[in-house]
Scaffold this motif. Sequence first.
Motif, short mmCIF file in Angstrom:
data_model
loop_
_atom_site.label_atom_id
_atom_site.label_comp_id
_atom_site.label_asym_id
_atom_site.label_seq_id
_atom_site.Cartn_x
_atom_site.Cartn_y
_atom_site.Cartn_z
N ARG A 48 33.89 40.91 42.62
CA ARG A 48 34.10 41.48 44.06
C ARG A 48 35.04 40.54 44.80
N THR A 49 34.85 38.94 44.22
CA THR A 49 35.85 38.12 44.75
C THR A 49 36.54 37.35 43.81
N GLU A 81 38.48 33.55 43.27
CA GLU A 81 38.51 32.52 44.04
C GLU A 81 39.51 31.24 43.11
N ARG A 86 40.83 32.72 48.37
CA ARG A 86 40.21 33.84 47.66
C ARG A 86 41.05 35.16 48.01
N ASP A 126 39.47 39.20 48.06
CA ASP A 126 38.39 40.10 48.10
C ASP A 126 38.90 41.48 47.95
N VAL A 150 31.65 36.54 41.84
CA VAL A 150 32.79 35.67 42.11
C VAL A 150 33.51 35.11 40.92
#
Length: 196
Positions: free
Chosen positions: A146-147, A149, A193, A195, A111
């Motif tokens: 992967r993500t 934020e 977010r 993704d 993240v």
Amino acid sequence: MAITVRPVDEDRFDDVQTVLGTRGQPARCQCQGYRMGWYDMHSPDVAGRRELLRDQVIEGHGLVAYLDDDEGDEAQDEPVGWCSLAPRRDYGYLRKTTWNGRDEDRADPGVWAVTCFVTRAGYRHRGVSRALAAATVDLARTHGARTLEAYPMRPAPGKEVTWGELHVGKLSSFLDAGFRIVHEPSLRRAVVRYDY
């Protein structure tokens, strides 16, 4: 005004400093507030924070927005904006302030977090932070996130938000870039977010 956004590296550190300026909160903080905490960010050690930021720039953790030179000469482009993003685990203070009501691994290396925008005086309200917000998606992807934020403000209709509060960006900029709201810790703040 044409804006180009480029990932940072050691050669762009002076451009980052041009955007942060020599006075005011961005120059004092050097984008360390969410890493160190507000008390340490307000210590007199600006030079130390500047060196920490230099290390982050060398790692490629950020973006610089440029006003394109009409002649097409990249060396003549004017640096007008900065955006800090890195693995969320790098932001110790951030993990304390945006966590109410969330249940997940705060140190998840997949993240990444977008924490700060600075637009130089004279270039605000021209889409600089919007261009930076959109470019965060590709930069985090190239680093294997992967993500991604972010923690933008949601100005109430008809209400002004001071520039200092908007250092985290506007919600609309992130929604336009394909982020989705995943948490609302307050009436004016959202966690969004993207993704992969």
